[in-house]
Enzyme design. Structure first.
Site, mmCIF file in Angstrom:
data_model
loop_
_atom_site.group_PDB
_atom_site.id
_atom_site.type_symbol
_atom_site.label_atom_id
_atom_site.label_comp_id
_atom_site.label_asym_id
_atom_site.label_seq_id
_atom_site.Cartn_x
_atom_site.Cartn_y
_atom_site.Cartn_z
ATOM 1 C CD GLU A 1 37.545 49.381 45.414
ATOM 2 O OE1 GLU A 1 38.523 50.006 44.993
ATOM 3 O OE2 GLU A 1 37.533 48.148 45.550
ATOM 4 C CE LYS B 1 33.523 51.039 37.766
ATOM 5 N NZ LYS B 1 32.902 50.367 36.584
ATOM 6 N N PRO C 1 47.709 34.245 51.141
ATOM 7 C CG PRO C 1 48.010 35.160 49.006
ATOM 8 C CD PRO C 1 47.437 33.970 49.713
HETATM 9 P P1 NAD Z 1 35.546 41.325 35.734
HETATM 10 O O1 NAD Z 1 36.954 41.816 35.739
HETATM 11 O O2 NAD Z 1 35.254 39.964 36.244
HETATM 12 O O3 NAD Z 1 34.956 41.393 34.245
HETATM 13 C C1 NAD Z 1 35.175 42.476 33.400
HETATM 14 C C2 NAD Z 1 34.711 42.080 32.004
HETATM 15 O O4 NAD Z 1 34.852 43.239 31.154
HETATM 16 C C3 NAD Z 1 35.538 40.970 31.362
HETATM 17 O O5 NAD Z 1 34.701 40.053 30.727
HETATM 18 C C4 NAD Z 1 36.411 41.693 30.342
HETATM 19 O O6 NAD Z 1 36.753 40.899 29.214
HETATM 20 C C5 NAD Z 1 35.493 42.840 29.941
HETATM 21 N N1 NAD Z 1 36.236 44.007 29.432
HETATM 22 C C6 NAD Z 1 37.297 44.623 29.997
HETATM 23 N N2 NAD Z 1 37.731 45.628 29.209
HETATM 24 C C7 NAD Z 1 36.901 45.663 28.139
HETATM 25 C C8 NAD Z 1 36.813 46.489 26.985
HETATM 26 N N3 NAD Z 1 37.690 47.485 26.768
HETATM 27 N N4 NAD Z 1 35.832 46.244 26.090
HETATM 28 C C9 NAD Z 1 34.955 45.226 26.280
HETATM 29 N N5 NAD Z 1 34.989 44.398 27.339
HETATM 30 C C10 NAD Z 1 35.945 44.626 28.268
HETATM 31 O O7 NAD Z 1 34.718 42.427 36.509
HETATM 32 P P2 NAD Z 1 33.488 42.258 37.539
HETATM 33 O O8 NAD Z 1 34.026 41.960 38.877
HETATM 34 O O9 NAD Z 1 32.456 41.392 36.931
HETATM 35 O O10 NAD Z 1 32.964 43.771 37.574
HETATM 36 C C11 NAD Z 1 32.015 44.222 36.621
HETATM 37 C C12 NAD Z 1 31.703 45.678 36.888
HETATM 38 O O11 NAD Z 1 31.200 45.816 38.202
HETATM 39 C C13 NAD Z 1 32.927 46.586 36.813
HETATM 40 O O12 NAD Z 1 32.543 47.789 36.197
HETATM 41 C C14 NAD Z 1 33.316 46.818 38.259
HETATM 42 O O13 NAD Z 1 33.922 48.094 38.414
HETATM 43 C C15 NAD Z 1 31.963 46.780 38.927
HETATM 44 N N6 NAD Z 1 31.932 46.313 40.331
HETATM 45 C C16 NAD Z 1 32.526 45.137 40.691
HETATM 46 C C17 NAD Z 1 32.403 44.695 42.011
HETATM 47 C C18 NAD Z 1 33.023 43.379 42.458
HETATM 48 O O14 NAD Z 1 32.994 43.080 43.650
HETATM 49 N N7 NAD Z 1 33.556 42.560 41.582
HETATM 50 C C19 NAD Z 1 31.693 45.446 42.946
HETATM 51 C C20 NAD Z 1 31.119 46.667 42.525
HETATM 52 C C21 NAD Z 1 31.239 47.067 41.216
HETATM 53 O O1 DAU Z 2 34.067 47.266 46.747
HETATM 54 C C1 DAU Z 2 33.838 46.921 45.427
HETATM 55 C C2 DAU Z 2 35.139 46.467 44.776
HETATM 56 O O2 DAU Z 2 35.438 45.184 45.314
HETATM 57 C C3 DAU Z 2 35.049 46.414 43.259
HETATM 58 O O3 DAU Z 2 34.851 47.709 42.762
HETATM 59 C C4 DAU Z 2 36.326 45.818 42.663
HETATM 60 O O4 DAU Z 2 36.176 45.670 41.258
HETATM 61 C C5 DAU Z 2 36.553 44.456 43.285
HETATM 62 O O5 DAU Z 2 37.750 43.902 42.792
HETATM 63 C C6 DAU Z 2 36.604 44.561 44.807
HETATM 64 O O6 DAU Z 2 37.784 45.295 45.240
HETATM 65 P P1 DAU Z 2 38.656 44.846 46.496
HETATM 66 O O7 DAU Z 2 40.003 45.414 46.343
HETATM 67 O O8 DAU Z 2 37.934 45.100 47.763
HETATM 68 O O9 DAU Z 2 38.639 43.230 46.260
HETATM 69 P P2 DAU Z 2 39.800 42.135 46.379
HETATM 70 O O10 DAU Z 2 39.140 40.806 46.252
HETATM 71 O O11 DAU Z 2 40.958 42.419 45.499
HETATM 72 O O12 DAU Z 2 40.299 42.308 47.878
HETATM 73 C C7 DAU Z 2 39.404 42.208 48.974
HETATM 74 C C8 DAU Z 2 40.198 42.464 50.247
HETATM 75 O O13 DAU Z 2 41.111 41.382 50.456
HETATM 76 C C9 DAU Z 2 41.069 43.712 50.186
HETATM 77 O O14 DAU Z 2 41.075 44.326 51.472
HETATM 78 C C10 DAU Z 2 42.449 43.198 49.849
HETATM 79 C C11 DAU Z 2 42.468 41.822 50.502
HETATM 80 N N1 DAU Z 2 43.284 40.791 49.807
HETATM 81 C C12 DAU Z 2 43.072 40.578 48.493
HETATM 82 C C13 DAU Z 2 43.793 39.618 47.800
HETATM 83 C C14 DAU Z 2 43.582 39.376 46.337
HETATM 84 C C15 DAU Z 2 44.200 40.029 50.535
HETATM 85 O O15 DAU Z 2 44.373 40.216 51.747
HETATM 86 N N2 DAU Z 2 44.918 39.078 49.856
HETATM 87 C C16 DAU Z 2 44.779 38.849 48.519
HETATM 88 O O16 DAU Z 2 45.507 37.977 47.965
#
Ligand code: NAD
Ligand code: DAU
Length: 339
Positions: free
Chosen positions: A127, A157, A208
């Site tokens: 992102e 980020k 949604p």
């Molecule tokens: P998540 O929200 O599921 O988990 C985040 C974790 O960080 C939680 O366990 C929370 O308790 C902990 N946390 C938050 N604030 C904190 C603080 N101040 N001190 C200590 N712990 C803290 O997130 P995720 O989806 O597992 O994402 C993990 C990392 O990967 C993030 O940095 C996110 O930006 C990155 N990322 C996520 C995705 C995705 O699709 N989910 C994709 C690319 C990158």
């Molecule tokens: O691309 C990496 C990112 O992917 C990470 O950095 C973020 O931490 C992670 O949350 C994720 O971000 P997105 O915004 O892409 O993920 P999310 O699951 O929130 O939404 C995915 C897509 O679906 C986005 O286009 C918004 C849409 N959406 C999401 C929700 C929760 C819906 O249409 N309805 C919903 O209720």
């Protein structure tokens, strides 16, 4: 080898901890997590019994606590997953994103500077590159694509990434950064698209979909992300950024329809709701660099990964039902009622 994994009680961090404990039984893995709404100790149940594992309830913004942990553990590496990760929440309330994602990252890196480290790895996101137009399928994010963020989340980020690169240049801190596309798989918090749609469909509740549902995300099975980070921390070059993604672009609406089909639920549950503010249209990663330099390739095809994921949510109802029955209810109301 001792590795501090911050944010290890969340979605990707916990999957990474399980991956590392299994692959490197002689490593010590220390999870530092303050257990926000997104962190769950029950997620780490299988790790807590392992003698190579320690859980430490720590906020990464708490400098004293972080330094104390470094004095106790003398880590060789830090992998920084800890973050506020949900775009919609960042639109509602940006401040905590700036605290954890920027300041927290700086505190972790200051500790690494003070006590010495072999590697600080920053887990970042695609992102930071902003979005791509839907009518240019030939365009992909490379590591050279300019930073161009849309939401408070992605901006925080990006700020952390720039800070990490500055610590490398200014202080010589051995930093690597990975920028991954959307992950899916076990322990994904129910506020995110895929688990939210699974949970709602199972309860015959409306699904949604924001806007027209035509936004595109590039989905990667979480285990493949963990394997990529494993490669980067061991073999990646300090000062480098690595994009991670599997060339698996899908429109949101097609994912939701696929979930309905898998669960035998009617598409009439789909409800189009007001779009996300500043909604990014398309993410698409070019993973050529990590493939060329470290030999990484995604292993799980989306058709298989989504089936495994749905199966996991069916078999682990307790895990997510407990989450959605708590404070999450208030969040859901705020976000989706009258939307
Ligand atoms: P998540 O929200 O599921 O988990 C985040 C974790 O960080 C939680 O366990 C929370 O308790 C902990 N946390 C938050 N604030 C904190 C603080 N101040 N001190 C200590 N712990 C803290 O997130 P995720 O989806 O597992 O994402 C993990 C990392 O990967 C993030 O940095 C996110 O930006 C990155 N990322 C996520 C995705 C995705 O699709 N989910 C994709 C690319 C990158
Ligand atoms: O691309 C990496 C990112 O992917 C990470 O950095 C973020 O931490 C992670 O949350 C994720 O971000 P997105 O915004 O892409 O993920 P999310 O699951 O929130 O939404 C995915 C897509 O679906 C986005 O286009 C918004 C849409 N959406 C999401 C929700 C929760 C819906 O249409 N309805 C919903 O209720």
């Amino acid at each position: 080898m001792t590795i501090i994994v911050t944010g290890g009680a969340g979605f990707i961090g916990s999957n990474f901890i399980y991956h590392m404990l299994e692959k490197y039984p002689d490593y010590r893995i220390v999870c530092a997590d303050c257990l926000t709404y997104a962190g769950n100790l029950s997620t780490l149940k299988g790790a807590l019994e392992n003698l190579s594992f320690r859980f430490c309830k720590i906020n990464i913004c708490d400098r004293e606590a972080v330094y104390r942990l470094f004095e106790e553990e003398h880590p060789d590496m830090v992998v920084n997953f800890a973050a506020e990760s949900h775009v919609d929440r960042s639109i509602e309330e940006p401040e905590v994103f700036l605290d954890t994602n920027i300041k927290g990252t700086a505190v972790m890196m200051d500790a690494c500077r003070k006590y010495g480290i072999e590697r600080f790895h920053q887990v970042s996101t695609d992102e930071v590159y902003g979005d791509l137009p839907l009518d240019r399928p030939d365009l992909f994010f490379t590591e050279k694509t300019p930073i161009h963020t849309s939401s408070p989340y992605s901006s925080s980020k990006a700020a952390a990434d720039l800070l990490a690169l500055s610590y490398h240049r200014t202080y010589g801190l051995p930093v690597t950064i990975s920028r991954c596309s959307n992950n899916y798989g076990p322990y994904h918090f129910p506020e995110k698209l895929i688990p939210l749609m699974i949970a709602n469909a199972l309860a015959d509740k409306p699904l949604p979909v924001y806007g027209e549902g035509i936004n595109v995300r590039d989905w990667l099975y979480v285990e493949d992300h963990c394997k990529a980070i494993d490669l980067i921390i061991h073999r990646g070059k300090a000062g480098e950024v690595y994009n991670i993604g599997g060339h698996n672009e899908m429109r949101n609406i097609d994912i939701v329809k696929m979930i309905c089909k898998e669960l035998g639920k009617p598409e009439s549950l789909i409800t189009y709701v007001t779009d996300r503010k500043g909604h990014d249209m398309r993410y698409a990663i070019d993973p050529a660099k990590i493939h060329r330099e470290l030999g990484w390739l995604p292993e799980t095809k989306f058709e298989d990964g989504i089936k495994k994921t749905i199966q996991w949510y069916l078999e682990n109802r307790e895990w997510w039902q407990e989450i959605i029955s708590g404070e999450y209810k208030g969040y859901y109301e705020r976000m989706y009622k009258n939307r």
